[in-house]
Design a protein around this motif. Structure first.
Motif, mmCIF file in Angstrom:
data_model
loop_
_atom_site.group_PDB
_atom_site.id
_atom_site.type_symbol
_atom_site.label_atom_id
_atom_site.label_comp_id
_atom_site.label_asym_id
_atom_site.label_seq_id
_atom_site.Cartn_x
_atom_site.Cartn_y
_atom_site.Cartn_z
ATOM 1 N N MET A 278 0.812 -1.217 0.000
ATOM 2 C CA MET A 278 0.000 0.000 0.000
ATOM 3 C C MET A 278 0.846 1.267 0.000
ATOM 4 O O MET A 278 0.336 2.359 -0.263
ATOM 5 C CB MET A 278 -0.900 0.015 1.237
ATOM 6 C CG MET A 278 -1.977 -1.047 1.234
ATOM 7 S SD MET A 278 -3.038 -0.917 2.692
ATOM 8 C CE MET A 278 -3.778 0.681 2.412
ATOM 9 N N ARG A 332 -6.165 7.043 8.044
ATOM 10 C CA ARG A 332 -6.629 5.734 7.586
ATOM 11 C C ARG A 332 -5.494 4.724 7.615
ATOM 12 O O ARG A 332 -5.682 3.570 8.002
ATOM 13 C CB ARG A 332 -7.184 5.844 6.155
ATOM 14 C CG ARG A 332 -8.485 6.600 6.064
ATOM 15 C CD ARG A 332 -9.228 6.226 4.791
ATOM 16 N NE ARG A 332 -8.428 6.426 3.589
ATOM 17 C CZ ARG A 332 -8.363 7.552 2.902
ATOM 18 N NH1 ARG A 332 -9.054 8.609 3.318
ATOM 19 N NH2 ARG A 332 -7.623 7.634 1.824
ATOM 20 N N TYR A 336 -5.518 1.389 10.016
ATOM 21 C CA TYR A 336 -5.404 0.097 9.341
ATOM 22 C C TYR A 336 -4.283 -0.728 9.958
ATOM 23 O O TYR A 336 -4.429 -1.918 10.246
ATOM 24 C CB TYR A 336 -5.161 0.345 7.852
ATOM 25 C CG TYR A 336 -4.752 -0.896 7.101
ATOM 26 C CD1 TYR A 336 -5.623 -1.979 7.010
ATOM 27 C CD2 TYR A 336 -3.497 -0.968 6.497
ATOM 28 C CE1 TYR A 336 -5.249 -3.110 6.327
ATOM 29 C CE2 TYR A 336 -3.129 -2.108 5.815
ATOM 30 C CZ TYR A 336 -3.998 -3.169 5.727
ATOM 31 O OH TYR A 336 -3.624 -4.285 5.051
ATOM 32 N N LEU A 353 -15.964 3.167 -2.775
ATOM 33 C CA LEU A 353 -15.159 2.529 -3.822
ATOM 34 C C LEU A 353 -14.153 3.503 -4.420
ATOM 35 O O LEU A 353 -13.014 3.133 -4.733
ATOM 36 C CB LEU A 353 -16.079 1.976 -4.912
ATOM 37 C CG LEU A 353 -16.893 0.731 -4.530
ATOM 38 C CD1 LEU A 353 -17.874 0.380 -5.639
ATOM 39 C CD2 LEU A 353 -15.958 -0.447 -4.264
ATOM 40 N N ALA A 356 -11.054 3.687 -2.403
ATOM 41 C CA ALA A 356 -10.210 2.502 -2.524
ATOM 42 C C ALA A 356 -9.497 2.473 -3.863
ATOM 43 O O ALA A 356 -8.320 2.077 -3.943
ATOM 44 C CB ALA A 356 -11.062 1.238 -2.346
ATOM 45 N N GLN A 390 -12.185 -0.595 2.287
ATOM 46 C CA GLN A 390 -11.206 -0.195 1.275
ATOM 47 C C GLN A 390 -9.979 -1.112 1.304
ATOM 48 O O GLN A 390 -9.366 -1.370 0.264
ATOM 49 C CB GLN A 390 -10.805 1.260 1.507
ATOM 50 C CG GLN A 390 -11.938 2.238 1.201
ATOM 51 C CD GLN A 390 -11.543 3.686 1.465
ATOM 52 O OE1 GLN A 390 -10.490 3.958 2.039
ATOM 53 N NE2 GLN A 390 -12.408 4.615 1.050
ATOM 54 N N GLN A 391 -9.646 -1.609 2.497
ATOM 55 C CA GLN A 391 -8.542 -2.565 2.594
ATOM 56 C C GLN A 391 -8.856 -3.825 1.796
ATOM 57 O O GLN A 391 -7.995 -4.355 1.078
ATOM 58 C CB GLN A 391 -8.290 -2.918 4.050
ATOM 59 C CG GLN A 391 -7.229 -4.002 4.253
ATOM 60 C CD GLN A 391 -7.105 -4.416 5.704
ATOM 61 O OE1 GLN A 391 -7.626 -3.732 6.576
ATOM 62 N NE2 GLN A 391 -6.431 -5.520 5.939
ATOM 63 N N ILE A 393 -11.019 -4.186 -0.782
ATOM 64 C CA ILE A 393 -11.018 -3.875 -2.217
ATOM 65 C C ILE A 393 -9.587 -3.777 -2.732
ATOM 66 O O ILE A 393 -9.233 -4.318 -3.795
ATOM 67 C CB ILE A 393 -11.794 -2.569 -2.487
ATOM 68 C CG1 ILE A 393 -13.270 -2.726 -2.054
ATOM 69 C CG2 ILE A 393 -11.701 -2.187 -3.958
ATOM 70 C CD1 ILE A 393 -14.024 -3.791 -2.793
ATOM 71 N N HIS A 394 -8.749 -3.083 -1.959
ATOM 72 C CA HIS A 394 -7.341 -2.935 -2.350
ATOM 73 C C HIS A 394 -6.675 -4.307 -2.459
ATOM 74 O O HIS A 394 -5.945 -4.598 -3.418
ATOM 75 C CB HIS A 394 -6.620 -2.058 -1.324
ATOM 76 C CG HIS A 394 -5.147 -1.949 -1.555
ATOM 77 N ND1 HIS A 394 -4.241 -2.801 -0.959
ATOM 78 C CD2 HIS A 394 -4.413 -1.085 -2.311
ATOM 79 C CE1 HIS A 394 -3.023 -2.475 -1.338
ATOM 80 N NE2 HIS A 394 -3.087 -1.424 -2.148
ATOM 81 N N SER A 461 -9.448 -10.744 4.550
ATOM 82 C CA SER A 461 -10.503 -10.036 3.826
ATOM 83 C C SER A 461 -11.872 -10.644 4.120
ATOM 84 O O SER A 461 -12.854 -9.922 4.361
ATOM 85 C CB SER A 461 -10.220 -10.081 2.323
ATOM 86 O OG SER A 461 -8.991 -9.417 2.031
#
Length: 492
Positions: A278, A332, A336, A353, A356, A390-391, A393-394, A461
């Motif tokens: 990331m 964020r 995380y 979305l 992300a 978002q984590q 989706i990433h 996830s």
């Protein structure tokens, strides 16, 4: 059902053990009673021998019949020992035996003469012999006092035992040789019985006693013991079942705690593992507000030079906005990494979305991977932890990008649409897909299809989506395809 079966089996075993114990107790009682009876009989038979010895001595001193001295002694013996019903002398005269009885209150009496050959053959004075009589319950003891002269005692066999004190469950047979002198039958018919027999230890009176003890159902299984036993067993089985349930629940809680701890470690490891991936996206996102702040700062400096306060104020406001944006990005990232508690909030799906996708656009562009997005125009609100969402989706997009390495015309498709009372988001690629054998294990911790993978991203996830009351599924559809289903968040 299991406790009932356990109680029934335990009850059967306990009742069987109790019955065996009661039976052995009955055998022990029989053995003790037989031993006491043998001692009592031996004493009484010894008394007979002593009486015969005393009477024989008096008879030898009284050659004439009848004898007053013999009568006096015989009367005393019969008075104190009523089981001795008759005392007599027999004088042999050729083939005839003259019988004189003693001990009656009316005095001596002469009985009918007997044939001498019917008397037992005794070799020398002092020898004895025992014979059953024709009448019931009696037998005679003969003793040779002197040549041609016998002494006879008649014994009532029923008087040898105090039958009033014999327990009602006992049956008794007293015999002399093949002749049964006395029989007593138990009052009830038992379901089990035990028998013992012995010969009384007196060689001159070889009596044989057979004792049979009956054991009834009530004695074998007494309710005064059975009922408390069954209740006690029921209590023990209930306590054991409660202990088993408590132990099972404790083990379940321990396994759950271990699983939660493992999931926490997995989440932390996944966050740390994804941090490097990331970093480039976050750096790109931070570069925009930093560049904007630099540009606005230069504009503010020129405005200060030319004394334009309105331009200076606009530049400072812009710097404040960009600084807040950079702070949100760093916040964020910090939440995380640290694994902060999920903060569920209702947000528009398109907005979540978009945040992300900004993290992966630069990396995908550098790899030459096309990203196609199809987001429904219908208003869609979802209740999610936006950082965790978002984590996920990433992570799914980066996994797809890794799978497309070396592929011609690589492409990733992201589609989001309302469906029923929820929302469906799909992320698919045109890569080689997932091996069928790995589909069932794809969400297992530490299982990875990558050569250098840790097997943490997908399990993490899936767990994050579950915390939002959603599901994450995997299948093959022209490549790998992951589907996220989330419940509707209602109105914003």
């Amino acid at each position: 059902m299991r406790p009932l079966v356990t109680w029934l089996v335990a009850s059967v075993l306990a009742v069987a053990l109790l019955a065996a114990f009661q039976y052995r107790a009955g055998l022990s009682e029989l053995s003790n009673w037989a031993r006491q009876t043998d001692t009592l009989l031996a004493e009484k038979l010894a008394q007979h021998d002593a009486h015969m010895t005393a009477l024989a001595a008096v008879i030898r001193m009284a050659p004439d019949e009848p004898s007053a001295s013999v009568q006096g002694l015989a009367e005393s013996v019969i008075t104190f020992y009523p089981r001795i019903t008759d005392i007599a002398t027999l004088r042999i005269d050729g083939d005839v035996a003259h019988v004189t009885t003693y001990g009656k209150s009316t005095g001596p009496a002469f009985e009918e003469n007997r044939v001498a050959s019917e008397l037992p053959r005794l070799g020398k004075p002092g020898d004895t012999a025992t014979r059953p009589t024709a009448g019931q319950y009696t037998y005679d003891i003969y003793k040779l006092v002197e040549a041609g002269r016998f002494l006879r005692l008649r014994i009532n066999a029923a008087g040898l035992l105090d039958f009033d004190r014999v327990p009602p469950e006992y049956s008794i047979d007293l015999s002399l040789g093949d002749a049964v002198l006395f029989t007593r039958t138990a009052d009830d018919t038992p379901i089990l019985s035990a028998t013992t027999s012995f010969s009384v230890s007196n060689p001159g009176q070889p009596l044989h006693l057979r004792i049979r003890r009956g054991i009834s159902l009530g004695e074998l299984l007494p309710w005064r013991l059975i009922l408390p036993l069954l209740i006690g067993l029921a209590a023990v089985v209930w306590l054991l079942e409660q202990y088993r349930n408590a132990s099972r629940e404790r083990r379940r809680q321990e396994r759950r705690a271990a699983l939660l701890e493992q999931e926490a470690q997995l989440a932390h490891a996944g966050r740390v593992n994804a941090l490097g991936e990331m970093a480039s996206g976050i750096a790109h996102e931070l570069a925009q507000p930093v560049a904007a702040m630099l540009s606005q700062s230069q504009a503010a400096r020129r405005a200060l030079t030319i004394n334009r306060h309105d331009i200076l104020e606009q530049a400072l406001d812009a710097n404040i906005r960009e600084a807040k944006r950079a702070g949100d990005i760093l916040g964020r990232m910090r939440a995380y990494i640290s694994g902060a508690e999920a903060r569920i909030e209702k947000v528009p799906l398109a907005e979540a979305l978009a945040g992300a996708l900004r993290l992966v656009e630069t990396d995908l562009a550098q790899r030459g991977i096309a990203l196609e997005t199809t987001i429904s125009d219908r208003p869609c609100i979802v209740a999610i932890d936006i950082i965790s969402f978002q984590q996920v989706i990433h992570n799914l997009i980066r996994n797809a990008a890794d799978a497309l390495a070396g592929r011609a015309e690589p492409r990733i498709r992201l589609a989001a649409r309302p469906e029923g009372y929820g929302t469906v988001i799909t992320i698919a690629d045109n890569g080689p897909g997932i091996e069928p054998a790995a589909l069932d294990r794809i969400f297992e911790p530490f299982f990875s299809t990558k050569r250098d993978g840790m097997g943490l991203g997908l399990p993490l996830s899936a767990r994050l989506i579950e915390k939002m009351d959603g599901t994450l599924e995997a299948r093959n559809d022209g490549g790998a395809c992951f589907t996220i289903r989330l419940p509707s968040g209602g109105d914003a």
